[in-house]
Design an enzyme around this catalytic site. Structure first.
Site, PDB file in Angstrom:
ATOM      1  N   LYS A 111      17.090   8.384  -8.848  1.00 13.99           N
ATOM      2  CA  LYS A 111      17.311   7.336  -8.096  1.00 13.99           C
ATOM      3  C   LYS A 111      16.673   6.004  -8.748  1.00 13.99           C
ATOM      4  O   LYS A 111      16.940   4.885  -8.610  1.00 13.99           O
ATOM      5  CB  LYS A 111      16.619   7.671  -6.740  1.00 13.99           C
ATOM      6  CG  LYS A 111      16.829   6.394  -5.734  1.00 13.99           C
ATOM      7  CD  LYS A 111      15.914   6.592  -4.502  1.00 13.99           C
ATOM      8  CE  LYS A 111      15.747   5.043  -3.854  1.00 13.99           C
ATOM      9  NZ  LYS A 111      14.880   5.175  -2.629  1.00 13.99           N
ATOM     10  N   ASN A 149       1.015  -1.172   0.090  1.00 12.53           N
ATOM     11  CA  ASN A 149      -0.070  -0.164  -0.051  1.00 12.53           C
ATOM     12  C   ASN A 149       0.857   1.186   0.014  1.00 12.53           C
ATOM     13  O   ASN A 149       0.377   2.323   0.170  1.00 12.53           O
ATOM     14  CB  ASN A 149      -0.979   0.117   1.268  1.00 12.53           C
ATOM     15  CG  ASN A 149      -2.234  -0.837   0.882  1.00 12.53           C
ATOM     16  OD1 ASN A 149      -2.703  -0.995  -0.236  1.00 12.53           O
ATOM     17  ND2 ASN A 149      -2.911  -1.506   1.857  1.00 12.53           N
ATOM     18  N   ASN A 150       2.053   1.025  -0.224  1.00  7.57           N
ATOM     19  CA  ASN A 150       3.170   2.320  -0.324  1.00  7.57           C
ATOM     20  C   ASN A 150       2.928   2.886  -1.551  1.00  7.57           C
ATOM     21  O   ASN A 150       3.319   2.526  -2.356  1.00  7.57           O
ATOM     22  CB  ASN A 150       4.580   1.513   0.057  1.00  7.57           C
ATOM     23  CG  ASN A 150       5.475   2.813  -0.124  1.00  7.57           C
ATOM     24  OD1 ASN A 150       5.525   3.739  -0.814  1.00  7.57           O
ATOM     25  ND2 ASN A 150       6.529   2.581   0.875  1.00  7.57           N
ATOM     26  N   HIS A 174       4.634   5.570  -2.985  1.00  9.48           N
ATOM     27  CA  HIS A 174       5.669   5.739  -3.740  1.00  9.48           C
ATOM     28  C   HIS A 174       6.232   4.433  -4.380  1.00  9.48           C
ATOM     29  O   HIS A 174       6.310   4.580  -5.538  1.00  9.48           O
ATOM     30  CB  HIS A 174       7.007   6.018  -2.620  1.00  9.48           C
ATOM     31  CG  HIS A 174       6.670   7.361  -2.139  1.00  9.48           C
ATOM     32  ND1 HIS A 174       6.739   8.547  -2.641  1.00  9.48           N
ATOM     33  CD2 HIS A 174       6.738   7.509  -0.834  1.00  9.48           C
ATOM     34  CE1 HIS A 174       6.651   9.538  -1.659  1.00  9.48           C
ATOM     35  NE2 HIS A 174       6.490   8.801  -0.631  1.00  9.48           N
ATOM     36  N   LYS A 175       6.176   3.294  -3.863  1.00  5.59           N
ATOM     37  CA  LYS A 175       6.549   1.967  -4.333  1.00  5.59           C
ATOM     38  C   LYS A 175       5.537   1.829  -5.730  1.00  5.59           C
ATOM     39  O   LYS A 175       6.062   1.505  -6.925  1.00  5.59           O
ATOM     40  CB  LYS A 175       6.530   0.737  -3.576  1.00  5.59           C
ATOM     41  CG  LYS A 175       7.821   0.848  -2.529  1.00  5.59           C
ATOM     42  CD  LYS A 175       7.587  -0.577  -2.242  1.00  5.59           C
ATOM     43  CE  LYS A 175       8.415  -0.760  -0.743  1.00  5.59           C
ATOM     44  NZ  LYS A 175       8.260  -2.125  -0.176  1.00  5.59           N
ATOM     45  N   GLY A 182      14.113   5.950   4.366  1.00  6.66           N
ATOM     46  CA  GLY A 182      14.754   5.218   4.845  1.00  6.66           C
ATOM     47  C   GLY A 182      15.958   5.482   4.915  1.00  6.66           C
ATOM     48  O   GLY A 182      16.468   6.602   5.665  1.00  6.66           O
ATOM     49  N   ASP A 220      10.723  -7.496  -1.226  1.00  2.37           N
ATOM     50  CA  ASP A 220      11.181  -7.032   0.121  1.00  2.37           C
ATOM     51  C   ASP A 220      12.423  -6.475  -0.198  1.00  2.37           C
ATOM     52  O   ASP A 220      13.184  -7.070  -0.914  1.00  2.37           O
ATOM     53  CB  ASP A 220      11.250  -8.559   1.039  1.00  2.37           C
ATOM     54  CG  ASP A 220      11.408  -8.093   2.276  1.00  2.37           C
ATOM     55  OD1 ASP A 220      10.882  -6.906   2.813  1.00  2.37           O
ATOM     56  OD2 ASP A 220      12.238  -8.894   3.046  1.00  2.37           O
TER      57      ASP A 220
HETATM   58  P1  IMP Z   1      10.476  -2.608   2.164  1.00  2.14           P
HETATM   59  O1  IMP Z   1      10.703  -4.126   2.221  1.00  2.14           O
HETATM   60  O2  IMP Z   1      10.854  -1.822   0.535  1.00  2.14           O
HETATM   61  O3  IMP Z   1       9.541  -1.933   2.815  1.00  2.14           O
HETATM   62  O4  IMP Z   1      12.159  -2.029   2.794  1.00  2.14           O
HETATM   63  C1  IMP Z   1      12.203  -2.239   4.071  1.00  2.14           C
HETATM   64  C2  IMP Z   1      13.185  -1.293   4.558  1.00  2.14           C
HETATM   65  O5  IMP Z   1      14.400  -1.351   3.918  1.00  2.14           O
HETATM   66  C3  IMP Z   1      12.600   0.203   4.484  1.00  2.14           C
HETATM   67  O6  IMP Z   1      11.787   0.618   5.382  1.00  2.14           O
HETATM   68  C4  IMP Z   1      14.185   0.925   4.463  1.00  2.14           C
HETATM   69  O7  IMP Z   1      14.229   1.202   5.627  1.00  2.14           O
HETATM   70  C5  IMP Z   1      14.671   0.133   3.887  1.00  2.14           C
HETATM   71  N1  IMP Z   1      14.821   0.548   2.432  1.00  2.14           N
HETATM   72  C6  IMP Z   1      14.567  -0.148   1.250  1.00  2.14           C
HETATM   73  N2  IMP Z   1      14.788   0.334   0.134  1.00  2.14           N
HETATM   74  C7  IMP Z   1      15.079   1.383   0.475  1.00  2.14           C
HETATM   75  C8  IMP Z   1      15.685   2.568  -0.257  1.00  2.14           C
HETATM   76  O8  IMP Z   1      15.516   2.504  -1.526  1.00  2.14           O
HETATM   77  N3  IMP Z   1      16.268   3.683   0.429  1.00  2.14           N
HETATM   78  C9  IMP Z   1      16.525   3.668   1.423  1.00  2.14           C
HETATM   79  N4  IMP Z   1      15.957   2.583   2.430  1.00  2.14           N
HETATM   80  C10 IMP Z   1      15.394   1.599   1.671  1.00  2.14           C
END
Ligand code: IMP
Length: 504
Positions: free
Chosen positions: A483, A319-320, A322-323, A461, A379
């Site tokens: 990016k 539900n993010n 941005h992603k 992050g 992930d």
């Molecule tokens: P997710 O699995 O994409 O939700 O990522 C888990 C965590 O990894 C995020 O909450 C960030 O702390 C870190 N992370 C993943 N991708 C990025 C990025 O592109 N930039 C900065 N932190 C990231």
């Protein structure tokens, strides 16, 4: 929901079951042909029809001609349509050839039967053609219901269908008409040549009506409306069988009291069980059962009509925003990418794996199992060399175990690396894509190093601390486009997109 077998085990049993039923169907098909059609020189459609005509002229056994023509067309089909379409067809062709051969040998062993001349089981040719047609219709329906085909004109139909917008049914019909009509020329010197062609058409019609009847009957669905004071127990019991139930509020107008009405769609074959269950819970329940023309959705038929947009729908288990935006941009407008919100999934999806792969698979599999959509999940995280790959799968909840406090996470990371010369790190993303019958993984990584201080305001992050190799700006100093051009997620999504586009 009932507990589910792992996907590979389910697939194995499903496949094994398909082959058993296809084999059984082929035995019925061969019986119809050898006992009720060939002895009376009745020509039906398809490659078996062609093989029968050659048999009537030369007494060259049907299975040999059938096998030969099929091999030629199967080679074309493998080239045009790929192995996946052909595997079950190849099996069916070989098996049917074998069964036809074996059946003729068994018949020839009977006393008084001359080799090459099949005996007539019934004295009446019309009755024989009716029974032969029914056997063929039932057999074809069983084959199709178990994802098989008997080869033959199905192959031509599938190849033509690839290039021209003609339905499979129409192509098969045209082929059958040509084959049956051509039998007229074989028997043109005989007094009953026209009758034979007409009998061929009658057999074809009977087999196609039987085919439709059996397929529709097997697929027939019913709708129950159940009125019972014990509605919750009944609803639980139906749910436990794997079927969904909806509870609707109603008012019994005679007593002016609130009533709950259960609505449940099920396959006709399940209705006996549902009746029994309801009777054992509430013998005084009041209920109706009606035929429905079609039920589409999870657990029932797939909606075949192409949507206006003609796009393949896939769910991204996130539900993010941005992603979602990033992925939609990369995948372009060929696909309809839906979020968890879009499909009404508001549950907490477990994420208990110890690797990115496990977590991604867990999320995608959850959506596939409970919502039925093809789904991908990612992930990601940061892996630091000096910390043995930490924070890794714990990246989001590194500081407090709960998650997404970016400031606290960065503080903890800086503390952990304080005084350490080795600042090497990478961001890694793993995407798991789960469909009905497969799981695929796609990975992306960006190498870089962790700075001693935060730089930049953008991103999220750990971005302000991460300097990718070969760049002098941190992820947080780059624009979103910059990016996204090099990020780990972008790389994984690009591989995923290439895979989807190739398959689509
Ligand atoms: P997710 O699995 O994409 O939700 O990522 C888990 C965590 O990894 C995020 O909450 C960030 O702390 C870190 N992370 C993943 N991708 C990025 C990025 O592109 N930039 C900065 N932190 C990231």
């Amino acid at each position: 929901m009932q507990p589910q077998l792992p996907t590979f085990a389910r697939n194995f049993w499903q496949e094994a079951r398909d082959y058993v039923f296809i084999t059984f169907a082929l035995i019925i098909y061969a019986t119809g042909l050898t006992c009720f059609l060939l002895p009376y020189e009745i020509t039906t459609g398809g490659f078996t029809g062609v093989a029968s005509i050659i048999y009537y002229i030369t007494h060259f056994e049907v299975q040999n001609t059938y096998l030969l023509i099929n091999i030629i067309f199967l080679v074309a089909a493998v080239i045009e349509l790929g192995w996946k379409f052909c595997i079950k067809t190849i099996y069916a062709v070989l098996m049917l050839s074998f069964i036809l051969w074996a059946m003729q040998r068994i018949i020839e062993m009977q006393p008084g039967v001359e080799p090459g001349h099949l005996p007539k089981v019934l004295s009446d040719r019309t009755l024989s053609c009716i029974i032969g047609g029914i056997f063929e219709g039932v057999a074809l329906a069983m084959c199709f219901l178990n994802n098989g085909s008997t080869g033959g004109t199905d192959i031509i139909a599938a190849i033509v269908n690839k290039y021209k917008n003609l339905s499979l049914g129409n192509v098969i019909l045209i082929c059958d008409i040509i084959v049956i009509s051509s039998s007229y020329f074989v028997f043109r010197d005989e007094a009953d040549s026209l009758q034979r062609v007409i009998l061929g058409y009658i057999t074809l019609s009977i087999s196609s009506v039987t085919l439709d009847y059996v397929m529709n009957r097997r697929r027939q669905s019913v709708q129950f409306m159940i009125f019972s004071r014990n509605y919750s127990k009944i609803a639980d019991a139906i749910n436990a069988t794997g079927r969904g139930v909806t509870v609707i509020d109603g008012t019994g107008w005679y007593t002016k009291t609130e009533r709950k009405v259960l609505v449940c769609l099920a396959k006709r074959s399940e209705s006996i069980n549902i009746f029994r269950m309801i009777k054992s819970i509430d013998p005084y329940a009041f209920m109706s059962m009606g035929n429905v023309l079609g039920v589409y959705g999870e657990g029932f038929d797939k909606i075949k009509a192409k949507s206006n947009s003609d796009k393949r729908t896939i769910v991204f288990a996130t539900n993010n925003a941005h992603k979602l935006e990033e992925v939609r941009q990369i995948l372009g407008d060929q696909f309809e990418v839906r979020s968890l919100d879009d499909i009404g999934c508001h549950r907490d999806i477990p994420e208990t794996g110890s690797t990115f792969r496990e977590n991604a698979l867990q999320k995608a599999q959850f959506v596939k199992t409970y919502y039925g959509f093809d789904c991908f999940a990612d992930d990601s995280g940061l892996e630091c060399d000096a910390l043995g790959g930490a924070p890794g799968v714990l990246s989001a909840r590194y500081a407090d175990g709960k998650g997404h406090d970016n400031e606290a996470n960065m503080r903890k990371l800086l503390d952990a690396l304080n005084g350490n010369e080795n600042r090497k790190a990478d961001f890694r993303t793993v995407i798991a894509f789960v469909t009905d019958d497969s799981v695929h993984y796609f990975e992306g990584t960006v190498d870089g190093k962790i700075l001693a201080e935060r730089r930049g305001e953008g991103g999220f992050g750990y971005d302000p601390l991460f300097l990718p190799d070969g760049y002098d700006q941190t992820f947080a100093e780059m624009s979103a486009e910059q990016k996204n051009g090099i990020s780990h997620r972008a790389q994984a999504v690009a591989k995923f997109a290439a895979f989807l586009t190739k398959k689509n």
